[in-house]
Design a protein around this motif. Structure first.
Motif, PDB file in Angstrom:
ATOM      1  N   ILE A  25       8.952  -6.949   8.114  1.00 59.38           N
ATOM      2  CA  ILE A  25       7.764  -7.068   8.417  1.00 59.38           C
ATOM      3  C   ILE A  25       6.951  -5.228   7.835  1.00 59.38           C
ATOM      4  N   CYS A  26       7.670  -5.045   8.393  1.00 60.29           N
ATOM      5  CA  CYS A  26       7.405  -3.409   8.631  1.00 60.29           C
ATOM      6  C   CYS A  26       6.556  -2.930   7.038  1.00 60.29           C
ATOM      7  N   PRO A  27       7.877  -3.031   6.522  1.00 60.28           N
ATOM      8  CA  PRO A  27       7.545  -2.555   4.999  1.00 60.28           C
ATOM      9  C   PRO A  27       6.247  -3.710   4.073  1.00 60.28           C
ATOM     10  N   PHE A  28       6.947  -4.651   4.618  1.00 61.43           N
ATOM     11  CA  PHE A  28       5.915  -6.478   4.191  1.00 61.43           C
ATOM     12  C   PHE A  28       4.713  -5.654   3.990  1.00 61.43           C
ATOM     13  N   LEU A  29       4.112  -4.901   5.219  1.00 65.38           N
ATOM     14  CA  LEU A  29       2.177  -4.700   5.739  1.00 65.38           C
ATOM     15  C   LEU A  29       2.369  -3.076   4.715  1.00 65.38           C
ATOM     16  N   GLY A  30       3.570  -2.551   4.787  1.00 62.63           N
ATOM     17  CA  GLY A  30       3.432  -1.327   4.385  1.00 62.63           C
ATOM     18  C   GLY A  30       3.315  -0.961   2.968  1.00 62.63           C
ATOM     19  N   VAL A  31       3.600  -1.373   2.415  1.00 63.73           N
ATOM     20  CA  VAL A  31       4.150  -0.685   0.548  1.00 63.73           C
ATOM     21  C   VAL A  31       3.219  -2.349  -0.156  1.00 63.73           C
ATOM     22  N   SER A  32       2.780  -3.229   1.343  1.00 64.28           N
ATOM     23  CA  SER A  32       2.250  -4.199  -0.513  1.00 64.28           C
ATOM     24  C   SER A  32       1.145  -3.895  -0.439  1.00 64.28           C
ATOM     25  N   LYS A  33      -0.096  -2.678  -0.567  1.00 60.48           N
ATOM     26  CA  LYS A  33      -0.567  -2.526  -1.028  1.00 60.48           C
ATOM     27  C   LYS A  33      -1.437  -2.738  -2.391  1.00 60.48           C
ATOM     28  N   ARG A  34      -0.189  -1.647  -3.630  1.00 54.59           N
ATOM     29  CA  ARG A  34       0.119  -1.994  -4.536  1.00 54.59           C
ATOM     30  C   ARG A  34       0.944  -2.653  -5.398  1.00 54.59           C
ATOM     31  N   LEU A  35       0.742  -3.319  -6.375  1.00 55.53           N
ATOM     32  CA  LEU A  35       1.314  -3.350  -6.818  1.00 55.53           C
ATOM     33  C   LEU A  35       3.514  -2.797  -7.300  1.00 55.53           C
ATOM     34  N   LYS A  36       2.995  -1.827  -8.215  1.00 59.46           N
ATOM     35  CA  LYS A  36       4.073  -0.974  -7.905  1.00 59.46           C
ATOM     36  C   LYS A  36       4.793  -1.099  -6.938  1.00 59.46           C
ATOM     37  N   THR A  37       4.660  -0.045  -6.023  1.00 58.91           N
ATOM     38  CA  THR A  37       4.860   0.054  -5.156  1.00 58.91           C
ATOM     39  C   THR A  37       5.945  -0.948  -4.509  1.00 58.91           C
ATOM     40  N   ALA A  38       5.501  -2.073  -4.480  1.00 59.96           N
ATOM     41  CA  ALA A  38       5.810  -3.349  -4.185  1.00 59.96           C
ATOM     42  C   ALA A  38       6.994  -4.219  -4.276  1.00 59.96           C
ATOM     43  N   VAL A  39       6.509  -3.409  -5.909  1.00 56.07           N
ATOM     44  CA  VAL A  39       8.166  -4.538  -7.053  1.00 56.07           C
ATOM     45  C   VAL A  39       9.236  -2.879  -6.542  1.00 56.07           C
ATOM     46  N   GLY A 143      14.061 -13.367  -2.372  1.00 61.94           N
ATOM     47  CA  GLY A 143      13.282 -13.652  -1.526  1.00 61.94           C
ATOM     48  C   GLY A 143      12.501 -12.900  -0.682  1.00 61.94           C
ATOM     49  N   PHE A 144      12.467 -11.850  -0.660  1.00 62.48           N
ATOM     50  CA  PHE A 144      11.880 -10.393  -0.511  1.00 62.48           C
ATOM     51  C   PHE A 144      10.560  -9.997  -1.308  1.00 62.48           C
ATOM     52  N   GLY A 145      11.907  -9.874  -2.038  1.00 60.00           N
ATOM     53  CA  GLY A 145      10.845  -9.482  -2.700  1.00 60.00           C
ATOM     54  C   GLY A 145       9.686 -10.125  -3.761  1.00 60.00           C
ATOM     55  N   LEU A 146       9.813 -11.634  -3.848  1.00 57.73           N
ATOM     56  CA  LEU A 146       8.662 -12.256  -4.250  1.00 57.73           C
ATOM     57  C   LEU A 146       7.895 -12.298  -3.199  1.00 57.73           C
ATOM     58  N   ALA A 147       7.901 -12.657  -2.002  1.00 52.02           N
ATOM     59  CA  ALA A 147       7.257 -12.568  -1.148  1.00 52.02           C
ATOM     60  C   ALA A 147       5.927 -11.003  -0.938  1.00 52.02           C
ATOM     61  N   MET A 148       7.291 -10.138  -1.043  1.00 43.68           N
ATOM     62  CA  MET A 148       6.387  -8.640  -1.488  1.00 43.68           C
ATOM     63  C   MET A 148       5.148  -8.266  -2.654  1.00 43.68           C
ATOM     64  N   VAL A 149       5.087  -9.250  -3.332  1.00 43.01           N
ATOM     65  CA  VAL A 149       4.517  -9.259  -5.178  1.00 43.01           C
ATOM     66  C   VAL A 149       3.588 -10.189  -4.958  1.00 43.01           C
ATOM     67  N   LEU A 150       3.935 -11.383  -4.089  1.00 45.15           N
ATOM     68  CA  LEU A 150       2.789 -11.856  -4.410  1.00 45.15           C
ATOM     69  C   LEU A 150       1.862 -11.320  -2.967  1.00 45.15           C
ATOM     70  N   PHE A 151       1.734 -11.467  -1.884  1.00 45.02           N
ATOM     71  CA  PHE A 151       1.390 -10.606  -1.549  1.00 45.02           C
ATOM     72  C   PHE A 151       0.789  -8.954  -1.653  1.00 45.02           C
ATOM     73  N   SER A 152       1.136  -8.339  -2.275  1.00 45.15           N
ATOM     74  CA  SER A 152       0.480  -7.079  -2.483  1.00 45.15           C
ATOM     75  C   SER A 152      -0.393  -7.839  -3.869  1.00 45.15           C
ATOM     76  N   GLY A 153      -0.643  -8.323  -4.580  1.00 47.75           N
ATOM     77  CA  GLY A 153      -1.056  -9.283  -5.606  1.00 47.75           C
ATOM     78  C   GLY A 153      -2.428  -9.716  -4.914  1.00 47.75           C
ATOM     79  N   LEU A 154      -2.024 -10.320  -3.695  1.00 53.10           N
ATOM     80  CA  LEU A 154      -3.729 -10.970  -2.690  1.00 53.10           C
ATOM     81  C   LEU A 154      -4.077 -10.460  -2.506  1.00 53.10           C
ATOM     82  N   ARG A 155      -3.521  -8.348  -2.657  1.00 57.94           N
ATOM     83  CA  ARG A 155      -4.369  -7.576  -1.248  1.00 57.94           C
ATOM     84  C   ARG A 155      -5.605  -6.453  -2.347  1.00 57.94           C
TER      85      ARG A 155
END
Length: 193
Positions: A25-39, A143-155
């Motif tokens: 959850i830590c990187p999921f919330l912390g690094v998902s503000k921008r799509l590039k960093t999430a990828v 699955g981790f990457g899919l969640a990160m990318v979806l979440f960063s896109g929504l954010r």
């Protein structure tokens, strides 16, 4: 072959580490503000998770079990993961300084990313062979990457909206993560591992 497909579908969708098991959850919330960093974070986690799963499987079956040292499983797995994260950090610093700077403190935090340790531990608990271990680790990382990318896109989209003041920032991020988790619950029962 059929079991490998079930393992990867289960790891990506049904038992997603972030949205269903609430690990990482830590990187999921912390690094998902921008799509590039999430990828970028997803790529780093894919490498570390896959390599950690392979190395910990080998360490467990060829060192810990033969010498009766299985009680050192958690400590040895953490050491392997920390070493791999250091390797990734050095490589990113040299090869992609912009991504290294964008990931910031979250890159060393992969060491404490419980999703990476969780995959290594589950591989042993589920008694996977080496090929199943690799497929499971890749599936979990995807699955981790899919969640990160979806979440960063929504954010990024939410940032453009006129969000009510009490919901701005972390509040709307947590609400969005909860809704995304509910959406992934729809995959429950798709496959059973």
């Amino acid at each position: 072959m059929g079991k490998l497909v079930i393992i990867i579908i289960s790891a990506v969708l049904v038992n997603n580490y972030v949205l269903m098991r609430f690990l990482g959850i830590c990187p999921f919330l912390g690094v998902s503000k921008r799509l590039k960093t999430a990828v970028g974070m997803s790529g780093a986690v894919l490498f570390v998770m896959t390599m950690a799963a392979v190395v910990t499987w080998v360490v467990y079956h060829h060192v810990l079990v033969p010498f009766g040292l299985t009680y050192l499983q958690t400590v040895s797995f953490i050491l392997v993961i920390a070493s791999l994260v250091q390797l990734v950090e050095l490589a990113l610093q040299k090869l992609s300084p912009a991504l290294y700077k964008a990931l910031g403190i979250f890159l060393p935090l992969i060491t404490t990313n419980c999703a990476v340790l969780g995959v290594a531990m589950l591989n042993i608990q589920k008694d996977f062979n080496l090929l199943e271990t690799i497929v499971f680790a890749i599936g979990a990382a995807l699955g981790f990457g899919l969640a990160m990318v979806l979440f960063s896109g929504l954010r990024e989209r939410i940032e453009l909206c006129d969000t009510p003041l009490p919901f701005r920032g972390t509040a709307i991020g947590l609400i969005t993560a909860g809704l995304l988790s509910l959406a992934f619950m729809g995959f429950t029962g798709l496959v059973r591992l």
